[in-house]
Write a protein that holds these residues in place. Structure first.
Motif, PDB file in Angstrom:
ATOM      1  N   TYR A   3       0.997  -1.207  -0.268  1.00  0.00           N
ATOM      2  CA  TYR A   3       0.045   0.048  -0.225  1.00  0.00           C
ATOM      3  C   TYR A   3       0.766   1.346  -0.299  1.00  0.00           C
ATOM      4  O   TYR A   3       1.878   1.958   1.122  1.00  0.00           O
ATOM      5  N   TYR A  23       1.715   5.357   0.336  1.00  0.00           N
ATOM      6  CA  TYR A  23       1.397   6.648   0.207  1.00  0.00           C
ATOM      7  C   TYR A  23       2.505   6.960  -0.328  1.00  0.00           C
ATOM      8  O   TYR A  23       3.446   6.838  -0.584  1.00  0.00           O
ATOM      9  N   TYR A  28       0.893  -0.541  -5.273  1.00  0.00           N
ATOM     10  CA  TYR A  28      -0.518  -0.353  -4.847  1.00  0.00           C
ATOM     11  C   TYR A  28      -1.053   1.170  -4.299  1.00  0.00           C
ATOM     12  O   TYR A  28      -1.102   1.631  -3.282  1.00  0.00           O
ATOM     13  N   GLN A  62      -1.964   4.891  -3.146  1.00  0.00           N
ATOM     14  CA  GLN A  62      -2.984   5.211  -2.532  1.00  0.00           C
ATOM     15  C   GLN A  62      -2.845   7.175  -2.459  1.00  0.00           C
ATOM     16  O   GLN A  62      -2.500   7.838  -2.047  1.00  0.00           O
ATOM     17  N   ARG A  63      -4.584   7.331  -3.188  1.00  0.00           N
ATOM     18  CA  ARG A  63      -4.895   8.517  -3.435  1.00  0.00           C
ATOM     19  C   ARG A  63      -5.483   8.921  -3.873  1.00  0.00           C
ATOM     20  O   ARG A  63      -6.760   8.159  -4.015  1.00  0.00           O
ATOM     21  N   SER A  89      -8.692   7.960  -6.087  1.00  0.00           N
ATOM     22  CA  SER A  89      -8.687   7.029  -6.889  1.00  0.00           C
ATOM     23  C   SER A  89      -9.779   6.369  -7.448  1.00  0.00           C
ATOM     24  O   SER A  89     -10.601   7.105  -6.332  1.00  0.00           O
ATOM     25  N   LEU A 118     -10.617   5.009  -3.492  1.00  0.00           N
ATOM     26  CA  LEU A 118     -10.812   5.572  -2.698  1.00  0.00           C
ATOM     27  C   LEU A 118     -11.731   7.407  -2.485  1.00  0.00           C
ATOM     28  O   LEU A 118     -11.401   7.990  -2.056  1.00  0.00           O
TER      29      LEU A 118
END
Length: 244
Positions: free
Chosen positions: A123, A125, A206, A208-209, A212, A215
């Motif tokens: 994940y 970030y 992957y 995380q933003r 997306s 998210l």
């Protein structure tokens, strides 16, 4: 004479000019070289189509499909139909992969006579990464155990992107009508797998933003997750899988 690649890697692209080069560069840098890359431009409005064409002009392994916007699931479905290889993988256009990801997946599959192989993921970030696993050991499960694991959604997540599939297990295409199309479909591919090899080493990043698909906070998401869960339940009942 044109030769058939061993792996077809499918990347749906929609307005990803900010991240697309990192994604494609990570694929073209793979230590496993015998693949084709299908970039599916889903009616992008930014410079993504030009970036796709630029890569296709520079590397013969890259094929570009330009189409009207119809969503990520439809883009993947179209590319599955056009893929030349017996093995198929998926990458999201805002993510990236380690240089040895497909070499790891390919050897785990071939050496263990598996129908699906899988690695771990990070994940990712902005300032840190959280790995899903560690150690690097490869464990092989029979199809029924692997199916139970993906239904449980713990050891095996319903991510399309950290896996490699024999074409024969892709028996159903992805639904185009709602989010969580992978959650509603991927377990069906496991039904047709006799063996699944899992490598406990993270190779997929992957991202995380905000904004997306996963998210973006779309209020329809909870309802669509319900639809996907209902599809799972109905399929298992109709096919008499796990009667309990």
């Amino acid at each position: 004479m044109e030769t058939t690649p061993k792996i077809s890697i499918i990347v749906p692209v929609y307005n990803m000019e900010k991240y697309l080069r990192q994604c494609v560069d990570s694929i073209l840098a793979q230590t496993f070289k015998d693949f084709e890359l299908l970039l599916v431009n889903d009616g992008s409005k930014d410079s993504s189509p030009q970036i796709c064409d630029e890569y296709a002009a520079a590397d013969a392994r890259v094929r570009v499909i330009h189409k009207e916007n119809s969503g990520q699931a439809d883009s993947r479905n179209i590319a599955i139909g056009m893929a030349k290889a017996p093995l198929i993988g998926f990458i999201d256009s805002d993510d990236w992969i380690d240089p040895d990801m497909y070499e790891t997946l390919y050897h785990a599959m071939v050496e263990n006579d598996a129908d699906i192989s899988m690695c771990g993921h990070y994940y990712s970030y902005m300032h840190r990464e959280k790995p899903s696993c560690s150690g690097g050991a490869v464990t092989v499960y029979d199809g029924s155990d692997a199916l139970q694991m993906i239904i449980d959604d713990r050891k095996i997540k319903s991510f399309l992107v950290d896996k490699l599939y024999r074409r024969e297990v892709i028996t159903e295409l992805l639904p185009k009508s709602y989010f969580y199309e992978d959650y509603a479909t991927l377990f069906k591919w496991f039904v047709g797998a006799s063996r699944v090899a899992i490598c406990d080493s993270p190779k997929y990043h992957y991202r995380q933003r905000k904004g997306s698909t996963a998210l973006d906070g779309d209020p329809r998401k909870k309802y669509h997750f319900y639809l996907a869960e209902k599809e799972r339940c109905n399929y298992l009942i109709e096919h008499n899988i796990f009667p309990e």
